[in-house]
Structures are given as structure tokens and as C-alpha cells.
Write an enzyme that holds these catalytic residues in place. Structure first.
Site, PDB file in Angstrom:
ATOM      1  N   ARG A 180       0.856  -1.197   0.000  1.00 42.97           N
ATOM      2  CA  ARG A 180       0.000   0.000   0.000  1.00 42.97           C
ATOM      3  C   ARG A 180       0.889   1.243   0.000  1.00 42.97           C
ATOM      4  NH1 ARG A 180      -1.949   1.619   4.521  1.00 42.97           N
ATOM      5  NH2 ARG A 180      -2.618  -0.431   5.262  1.00 42.97           N
TER       6      ARG A 180
ATOM      7  N   LYS B  79      -7.801   7.395 -19.298  1.00 49.36           N
ATOM      8  CA  LYS B  79      -8.031   8.020 -20.590  1.00 49.36           C
ATOM      9  C   LYS B  79      -6.748   7.951 -21.446  1.00 49.36           C
ATOM     10  CE  LYS B  79     -11.855   8.701 -18.441  1.00 49.36           C
ATOM     11  NZ  LYS B  79     -12.242   9.927 -17.773  1.00 49.36           N
TER      12      LYS B  79
HETATM   13  C1  LIG Z   1     -12.698  10.220 -16.472  1.00 48.33           C
HETATM   14  C2  LIG Z   1     -12.360  11.500 -15.834  1.00 48.33           C
HETATM   15  C3  LIG Z   1     -12.185  11.599 -14.449  1.00 48.33           C
HETATM   16  C4  LIG Z   1     -12.393  10.417 -13.526  1.00 48.33           C
HETATM   17  O1  LIG Z   1     -11.462   9.404 -13.740  1.00 48.33           O
HETATM   18  P1  LIG Z   1     -11.750   7.838 -13.483  1.00 48.33           P
HETATM   19  O2  LIG Z   1     -10.498   7.207 -13.882  1.00 48.33           O
HETATM   20  O3  LIG Z   1     -12.929   7.462 -14.329  1.00 48.33           O
HETATM   21  O4  LIG Z   1     -12.063   7.696 -12.032  1.00 48.33           O
HETATM   22  C5  LIG Z   1     -11.818  12.820 -13.935  1.00 48.33           C
HETATM   23  N1  LIG Z   1     -11.656  13.904 -14.721  1.00 48.33           N
HETATM   24  C6  LIG Z   1     -11.833  13.848 -16.049  1.00 48.33           C
HETATM   25  C7  LIG Z   1     -11.648  15.081 -16.870  1.00 48.33           C
HETATM   26  C8  LIG Z   1     -12.185  12.654 -16.656  1.00 48.33           C
HETATM   27  O5  LIG Z   1     -12.379  12.609 -17.985  1.00 48.33           O
END
Ligand SMILES: *Cc1c(COP(=O)(O)O)cnc(C)c1O
Length: 390
Positions: A55, A204
Site C-alpha cells: 500500500r 483516458k
Molecule cells: C474520467 C475523468 C475523471 C475520472 O477518472 P476515473 O479514472 O474514471 O475515475 C476525472 N476527470 C476527467 C476530466 C475525466 O475525464
């Protein structure tokens, strides 16, 4: 001449392509080994090799964190199990009664965390247009502790003034935070512009293949680094070694993917802008975009995310259901082109009145260009728009 060269910083592309290289001290493995271990044996009483419990630290995660810090121009990165847990960790910097000024067209999940969880702990949030740093400065109150910025915003592609925000925040003695998910460090690096904290949904662009959920916080100030490391260990929402490895592999082609997706997006914007069934295109690369100049002054390109309004709201369901190559799915930044309907999908947690107040209409769709061939993407959009006529 050799041996007397000026020491030159590595380019971004080389740093990305060689992410993790050199991390394996045992055998020189070029691909960082995955260490699926919870614990580490002590060599003797009081003596370990810098790792005791995963962790707190894990070698695979550590290699991914080093790569992220280098790409964003920070000194420390901390990897989390999701973008949301990264943002939640940053919010542990604040206490009941503290106030945070946010971009007024925030990612739906961030808005949900702020208003439906953190507001219950006494944190207060206001939403402002971050394009005007002077207006932001006027909104700072005694209990304001941070600016939380997205640029471009999601889904309306508004542009924040990053240098201005950094100046306003440091003048007021508060923290500036940028969610850099939409552009990735290939196109925008807020820390060298003076921003204190960068957060990412690594799900992303950084991961880039829609095969992991992850997040990261990157800072350069040592005291913030210590607080973020502490939050990671104390809350425990860590990135697993398997996902850290996938993330490292994704990062190796980040610059190539982002460049190709942006090239596709620019061509798609050209197609959409002249289509009779499209009312309006939101893209910071369009000369008519109100933030285009500001964006160009702080980022290296307009990116690969496009929002557009169909001429007829009634046509939205048929258009989205008719797409074959572009996938109807809730994300951005992967190799596949994705499309979503913010009002009912990603931003469904934002009340309709607030959606309307920021200009998020039910006829708006958001497209994330992938790395497919442009001809396939254009012909898919063309046939689906054709079906949306009725
Ligand atoms: C997807 C996203 C998040 C959240 O991220 P997760 O990995 O889905 O928890 C936060 N900010 C933006 C701009 C995003 O596109």
C-alpha cells in the site's frame, strides 16, 4: 568534440518511449517486472530494501510514478486506482469550512464527489468561468483554499487561463489544481506554467487502450509531495501492480497516439463544421472558438475531443444508435473513437437547470477521436448523420 557536449534535457518523446527502462536493477529487464506482492521480507531487524508493504510502495507502481512525474515536469507522482480516487486524495488537503473555486463546467464525476460527498463534510464549492483570471481573483474569499481547474472543460471546451490562475493562486496563498486528463502531458504541462497540482484520470490518454482504470497526482513542491504520498498510504486507493504495468505500456506510445488522434480530430472538425445537420462545433482549434488564442498560448495543440450540437435534438438517439465504427461509450482518450451524450450519460448527475446554465444542451454530443483511419470515421459519421435527418 565528443565528451564536451552541453547536457541536454531528454525530449518528451524519448522519456515516454523509454518509460520504466532502467527500473529493474536485478536483471536489466527493459519491461518493468510486475511485482504482485503485498509484503517484503526484512533482511534483518530494522533493515529492509526500502519496501515493506505494497500500500505504501510497490516497485512496478513506483516505475509508473517516476514516468508520470517526468512527463508532467513534476518531481513526484502518486498513482491511484482511479482518477476519482486521485481527486479525492487531493481533497484531503482541505478541512471543513474550506472553500474551493472550480471550473464551471466540470467533469460529472468530480461534481458528484464535490457536491454529494465532500459538501457533507463541510467543504464548499463555487463554479466560475476560469477564462478570466481577474474575475477568478475577485471570487476568492477568506476561506478559499484552492482553484480546481479543467481546461478545456468537459464537454463545452471552455479554456482556463493557466498562467493567470497560477499567478492568482500564488498571490492569494492558495493551491492551484489542474485536471489535465483531456490533453495529457503531450499537449499541456501545467506544472512548468506555475500550477501546483496536476491530476489525471489515467484511464483516458495515459493508459490509452480502455483496459485499465487508474489515476495520478503530480506535484513539484516537496511538502505537497509528502502530503500526497501520505494520503495515498492513509486512504489506500492505490494502483495495482498489474495496472501500473499496463499504464507504463500505454505511456510508451502516448505521444504517437495523441498526435494521430489529434490529426483525426482536426479532419473530423472540418467535416462536422460544414455539415448541414450540425448546428455548432466546440473545439479549441477552431479560429472562432472564444478561447482559441489563450489555448494556443499554453498548450501544444487542440487535442482530440470534439463536442457538437446536432441541428435537431430529436435526431440525437437515432444518430448515436446508427454509428458503427465510432463506439457509443462513456470515455475519451483511447485508441478507439468514442461518442457520448453528456446530458444523459457522463453528466447525468448534474441537475438539468445547472446543465442549461452552463450551456450543456440535450442536443450536444461529445466525440473522442481515436487512431483509426480517418476515411472510416468520416464515412461512419456521414451515414449516421444521414439517418438522423428524419
Ligand atoms: C474520467 C475523468 C475523471 C475520472 O477518472 P476515473 O479514472 O474514471 O475515475 C476525472 N476527470 C476527467 C476530466 C475525466 O475525464
Amino acid at each position: 568534440m565528443s565528451g564536451n557536449r552541453v547536457k541536454r534535457k531528454r525530449t518528451f518523446d524519448t522519456t515516454a518511449a523509454q518509460a520504466g527502462v532502467g527500473a529493474d536493477k536485478a536483471f536489466g529487464a527493459v519491461s518493468v517486472p510486475i511485482y504482485p506482492t503485498a509484503i517484503y521480507r526484512y533482511d534483518a531487524f530494522g533493515k529492509n530494501r526500502g519496501y515493506d508493504y505494497s500500500r505504501g510502495e510497490n516497485p512496478t507502481r513506483h516505475a509508473a510514478e517516476e514516468a508520470l512525474a517526468a512527463l508532467e515536469g513534476g518531481t513526484c507522482a502518486v498513482a491511484f486506482s482511479s482518477g476519482m480516487s486521485a481527486i479525492a486524495a487531493v481533497m484531503t488537503l482541505f478541512r471543513s469550512g474550506d472553500h474551493v473555486l472550480c471550473s464551471d463546467d466540470l467533469y460529472g464525476g468530480t461534481y458528484r464527489l464535490f457536491e454529494r460527498i465532500l459538501a457533507g463534510y463541510g467543504l464548499r464549492f463555487d463554479y466560475v468561468d476560469m477564462g478570466d483570471a481577474e474575475a477568478v481573483r475577485r471570487r476568492i474569499r477568506k476561506r478559499t483554499k484552492a482553484l480546481f481547474i479543467e481546461t478545456p472543460t468537459n464537454p463545452l471546451m471552455k479554456i482556463a487561463d493557466l498562467r493567470g490562475a497560477a499567478r492568482v493562486a500564488s498571490g492569494a496563498g492558495i493551491v492551484s489544481i489542474v485536471d489535465n486528463t483531456f490533453l495529457s502531458p503531450v499537449l499541456q504541462r501545467p506544472i512548468p506554467l506555475g500550477i501546483d497540482i496536476v491530476v489525471h484520470s489515467a484511464t483516458k490518454f495515459l493508459g490509452g487502450h480502455n483496459d485499465l482504470i487508474g489515476g495520478a497526482v503530480i506535484v513539484s513542491d516537496p511538502s505537497l509531495a509528502e502530503k500526497m504520498r501520505f494520503a495515498q498510504k492513509a486512504v489506500g486507493a492505490i494502483l495495482s501492480p498489474w495496472d501500473a504495468w499496463l499504464l507504463l505500456r500505454g505511456i510508451k506510445t502516448l505521444h504517437l497516439r495523441v498526435a494521430r488522434a489529434q490529426e483525426n480530430a482536426i479532419a473530423l472538425v472540418r467535416f462536422l463544421s460544414s455539415h448541414p445537420f450540425v448546428r455548432k462545433v466546440f473545439y479549441p482549434g477552431l479560429p472562432g472558438h472564444p478561447g482559441a488564442k489563450l489555448h494556443a498560448s499554453q498548450a501544444d495543440g487542440p487535442g482530440s475531443i470534439i463536442s457538437f450540437e446536432l441541428a435537431r435534438e430529436r435526431a440525437v438517439p437515432r444518430f448515436l444508435s446508427s454509428l458503427k465504427t465510432v463506439l457509443l461509450a462513456e470515455s475519451v482518450g483511447g485508441v478507439e473513437s468514442l461518442i457520448t451524450h453528456p446530458a444523459t450519460m457522463t453528466h447525468a448527475d448534474i441537475p438539468p437547470e445547472e446543465q442549461a446554465a452552463v450551456g450543456l444542451t440535450p442536443s450536444l454530443v461529445r466525440l473522442s477521436a481515436g487512431v483509426e483511419h480517418i476515411d472510416d470515421l468520416v464515412s461512419d459519421l456521414a451515414q449516421a448523420l444521414g439517418k438522423a435527418r428524419r
